[in-house]
Design a protein around this motif. Structure first.
Motif, PDB file in Angstrom:
ATOM      1  N   LEU A  62      12.937  91.891  74.754  1.00  0.00           N
ATOM      2  CA  LEU A  62      12.398  91.023  73.898  1.00  0.00           C
ATOM      3  C   LEU A  62      11.627  90.212  74.536  1.00  0.00           C
ATOM      4  O   LEU A  62      12.194  89.278  75.188  1.00  0.00           O
ATOM      5  CB  LEU A  62      13.401  90.360  72.797  1.00  0.00           C
ATOM      6  CG  LEU A  62      14.578  91.169  72.192  1.00  0.00           C
ATOM      7  CD1 LEU A  62      15.525  90.362  71.586  1.00  0.00           C
ATOM      8  CD2 LEU A  62      13.647  92.345  71.219  1.00  0.00           C
ATOM      9  N   ALA A  63      10.242  90.265  74.529  1.00  0.00           N
ATOM     10  CA  ALA A  63       9.376  89.271  75.159  1.00  0.00           C
ATOM     11  C   ALA A  63       9.166  87.849  74.349  1.00  0.00           C
ATOM     12  O   ALA A  63       9.232  87.811  73.099  1.00  0.00           O
ATOM     13  CB  ALA A  63       7.786  89.904  75.272  1.00  0.00           C
ATOM     14  N   HIS A  64       9.560  87.016  75.298  1.00  0.00           N
ATOM     15  CA  HIS A  64       9.276  85.412  74.643  1.00  0.00           C
ATOM     16  C   HIS A  64      10.545  85.191  74.308  1.00  0.00           C
ATOM     17  O   HIS A  64      11.183  84.159  74.882  1.00  0.00           O
ATOM     18  CB  HIS A  64       8.081  85.270  73.908  1.00  0.00           C
ATOM     19  CG  HIS A  64       6.626  86.035  74.304  1.00  0.00           C
ATOM     20  ND1 HIS A  64       6.081  85.498  75.398  1.00  0.00           N
ATOM     21  CD2 HIS A  64       6.125  86.969  73.854  1.00  0.00           C
ATOM     22  CE1 HIS A  64       5.015  86.244  75.460  1.00  0.00           C
ATOM     23  NE2 HIS A  64       5.013  87.178  74.659  1.00  0.00           N
ATOM     24  N   ALA A  65      10.946  85.128  73.005  1.00  0.00           N
ATOM     25  CA  ALA A  65      12.104  84.851  72.518  1.00  0.00           C
ATOM     26  C   ALA A  65      12.225  83.184  72.448  1.00  0.00           C
ATOM     27  O   ALA A  65      13.166  82.494  72.385  1.00  0.00           O
ATOM     28  CB  ALA A  65      13.266  85.467  73.142  1.00  0.00           C
ATOM     29  N   PHE A 117       0.220  80.145  74.412  1.00  0.00           N
ATOM     30  CA  PHE A 117       0.225  80.841  73.001  1.00  0.00           C
ATOM     31  C   PHE A 117       1.421  80.235  72.138  1.00  0.00           C
ATOM     32  O   PHE A 117       1.343  80.311  70.998  1.00  0.00           O
ATOM     33  CB  PHE A 117       0.409  82.407  73.053  1.00  0.00           C
ATOM     34  CG  PHE A 117      -0.792  83.107  73.362  1.00  0.00           C
ATOM     35  CD1 PHE A 117      -2.004  82.495  73.188  1.00  0.00           C
ATOM     36  CD2 PHE A 117      -0.877  84.165  74.325  1.00  0.00           C
ATOM     37  CE1 PHE A 117      -3.340  83.249  73.424  1.00  0.00           C
ATOM     38  CE2 PHE A 117      -1.939  84.818  74.567  1.00  0.00           C
ATOM     39  CZ  PHE A 117      -3.038  84.606  74.189  1.00  0.00           C
ATOM     40  N   ALA A 118       2.236  79.659  72.884  1.00  0.00           N
ATOM     41  CA  ALA A 118       3.299  79.030  72.172  1.00  0.00           C
ATOM     42  C   ALA A 118       3.538  77.574  72.195  1.00  0.00           C
ATOM     43  O   ALA A 118       4.193  77.075  71.493  1.00  0.00           O
ATOM     44  CB  ALA A 118       4.664  79.787  72.475  1.00  0.00           C
ATOM     45  N   SER A 174       9.708  86.346  68.332  1.00  0.00           N
ATOM     46  CA  SER A 174       9.788  84.694  68.014  1.00  0.00           C
ATOM     47  C   SER A 174       8.930  84.017  69.085  1.00  0.00           C
ATOM     48  O   SER A 174       9.325  83.145  69.903  1.00  0.00           O
ATOM     49  CB  SER A 174      11.262  84.302  67.867  1.00  0.00           C
ATOM     50  OG  SER A 174      12.040  84.706  66.585  1.00  0.00           O
ATOM     51  N   GLU A 175       7.722  84.592  69.074  1.00  0.00           N
ATOM     52  CA  GLU A 175       6.879  84.221  70.230  1.00  0.00           C
ATOM     53  C   GLU A 175       6.231  82.781  69.941  1.00  0.00           C
ATOM     54  O   GLU A 175       6.335  81.902  70.826  1.00  0.00           O
ATOM     55  CB  GLU A 175       5.770  85.157  70.606  1.00  0.00           C
ATOM     56  CG  GLU A 175       4.657  84.682  71.704  1.00  0.00           C
ATOM     57  CD  GLU A 175       3.756  85.768  71.886  1.00  0.00           C
ATOM     58  OE1 GLU A 175       3.730  86.634  71.456  1.00  0.00           O
ATOM     59  OE2 GLU A 175       3.030  85.321  73.108  1.00  0.00           O
ATOM     60  N   SER A 176       5.575  82.740  68.628  1.00  0.00           N
ATOM     61  CA  SER A 176       4.838  81.330  68.735  1.00  0.00           C
ATOM     62  C   SER A 176       5.178  80.962  67.123  1.00  0.00           C
ATOM     63  O   SER A 176       5.892  81.658  66.346  1.00  0.00           O
ATOM     64  CB  SER A 176       3.391  81.784  68.301  1.00  0.00           C
ATOM     65  OG  SER A 176       2.763  82.732  67.061  1.00  0.00           O
TER      66      SER A 176
END
Ligand code: GUN
Ligand code: FE
Length: 449
Positions: free
Chosen positions: A272-275, A303-304, A239-241
């Motif tokens: 999990l990266a970003h989230a 990016f997000a 769920s990055e962007s």
């Protein structure tokens, strides 16, 4: 040094809040594990003289302080050559036009060797004692990265990237099939576990599906089964962007978190990266599985266009550490990530007038302070990985940085005896590579200025 040795002087760390370890005698065993930590030891204690005579004592001077080594939970090793490039593009274009062409070059082992050697040296100099690496789809180059980490003494998790989806991955850079990706991941696990000199598992394999959009269901399911079979940790993006989050909703009819869980990829030690866009229900699932989030404040800006709601997710009980996200985040320094974590949390909180957009602002209590960021970069990373690192405690690995203040090419300016919370704040707000005198991993001195 062989046999037990010791450090004596001031250390600080953040088990929960700041703990000031003054006049501390820390004994380190020959296995690189902290055997004991005793504070308030007089400089005239006879044990110090004995250690000094045995050439087994490192003394921390008045303008120095010992801190735990930094844990970077999210690094794309092959992207180091494009650090700071094309961050004006949306994530999906950046991947297609810059990142995938660059990553495809790691079929060339000589190119990989040169970049990876430079990267591991650079990260150690920045105080990153533990790193979680995404490599590329190339098995030989990924094995080489693991060997370089082991040779230079960096604690590392190294993953061969799995990405086989024909609609999301270009012809020039894609796994030929899910079967091959799974077989090569299995080969990497065996290779790293059998590396000569890796008996203490300083370097570990990690199962690495790039992100849900890049993987077919067969690959996600196969890698999940492999994680259960081998007990390996898992890393991926989540769920990055807006684009990425919506893409997974459209394809799978659920969130990234649920899709990863269905494939068996959400486990204790999964990172999990970003989230950025996880729901409270997603967070509940992540907590239940014991998985963790790598908060990447810098790349989330680019990016997000989003701020990970750190405080809220901490309150929901998630394990959270910090990631540089090289090269989505344009800095190799985890100190930089820590100060950006503080800065972006303030944006989330400020603007308490609800009539003014953006609506995401105005969250009272969203801000984090410097000690919280310090904790994310150290003990939080250890907790995410379920490893005894990031604190000065008996039984923890001696992964440590000696910071020296007032160096001409450093940023850290402190007076002796500065209060611990303010000292930690100064470290988070100003420290960098130029302030690091020594770096140890597992009791081994791996960098010195
Ligand atoms: N999502 C899938 N691949 C990547 C990557 O390389 N970087 C970032 N930031 N997000 C990704
Ligand atoms: Fe990433």
């Amino acid at each position: 040094m062989t046999g037990d040795w010791a450090v004596y002087g001031r250390a600080i760390h953040a088990p929960d809040r700041v703990e000031d370890l003054r006049e501390t005698l820390m004994i380190v065993g020959s296995d690189g594990v902290i055997a004991s930590v005793e504070t308030g030891v007089s400089p005239r204690d006879p044990r110090l003289a004995a250690l000094r005579d045995g050439d087994a004592l490192i003394e921390i001077a008045g303008d120095e302080v010992l801190i735990p080594g930094l844990v970077d939970l999210h690094v794309h090793a092959p992207q180091f050559p494009q650090l700071g490039m094309a961050l004006d593009m949306p994530l999906q274009d950046w991947l297609q036009h810059y990142t995938f062409p660059l990553e495809s070059r790691y079929a060339d082992l000589g190119f990989a060797e040169a970049v990876y050697t430079d990267l591991v040296d650079t990260l150690l100099a920045h105080g990153t004692t533990t790193a979680l690496y995404f490599a590329t789809i190339h098995l030989p180059a990924t094995q080489r990265l693991a060997e370089i980490c082991l040779g230079k003494g960096q604690r590392a998790f190294v993953g061969r990237v799995g990405m086989d989806h024909p609609e999301q991955c270009p012809d020039f850079y894609r796994d030929v099939s899910a079967e091959v990706a799974i077989a090569e991941t299995r080969a990497l696990i065996a290779h790293i576990r059998a590396l000569p000199g890796n008996d203490a598992a300083l370097v570990r394999p990690i199962i690495t599906p790039r992100f849900v959009p890049a993987c077919t269901d067969a690959l996600l399911d196969g890698l999940g089964a492999l994680a259960a079979e081998t007990g390996c940790a898992v890393q991926t993006h989540c769920s990055e962007s807006d684009w990425e989050h919506a893409h997974v909703q459209d394809r799978c009819g659920c969130s990234d978190t649920v899709a990863l869980d269905r494939a068996g990829l959400l486990r204790r030690g999964s990172v999990l990266a970003h989230a950025n866009f996880i729901s409270d229900a997603d967070a509940g699932l992540i907590r239940e599985r014991g998985a963790a989030v790598a908060h990447c404040p810098l790349s989330n800006i680019y990016f997000a266009g989003a701020v990970f709601p750190l405080r809220r997710m901490q309150a929901l009980g998630l394990h959270i550490g910090l990631g540089s996200d090289i090269a989505g985040g344009p800095s190799a320094s985890l100190f930089e990530a820590a100060r950006q974590a503080v800065a972006v949390s303030r944006l989330l909180e400020s603007g308490t007038d609800a009539r003014k957009p953006p609506a995401e602002r105005g969250q009272p209590g969203a801000r984090i302070d410097a000690p919280t960021a310090f904790r994310l970069a150290t003990a939080g990373g250890g907790e995410a990985l379920d490893l005894p690192i990031g604190l000065f405690r008996p039984g923890y690995a001696f992964d440590a940085l000696l910071l020296r203040a007032n160096l001409p090419d450093g940023n850290l300016r402190v007076a002796a005896n500065e209060a611990a919370d303010r000292l930690m704040e100064k470290i988070v707000m100003t420290a960098g590579r130029g302030d690091i005198a020594h770096v140890w991993v597992g009791g081994r001195l791996v960098k010195s200025r």
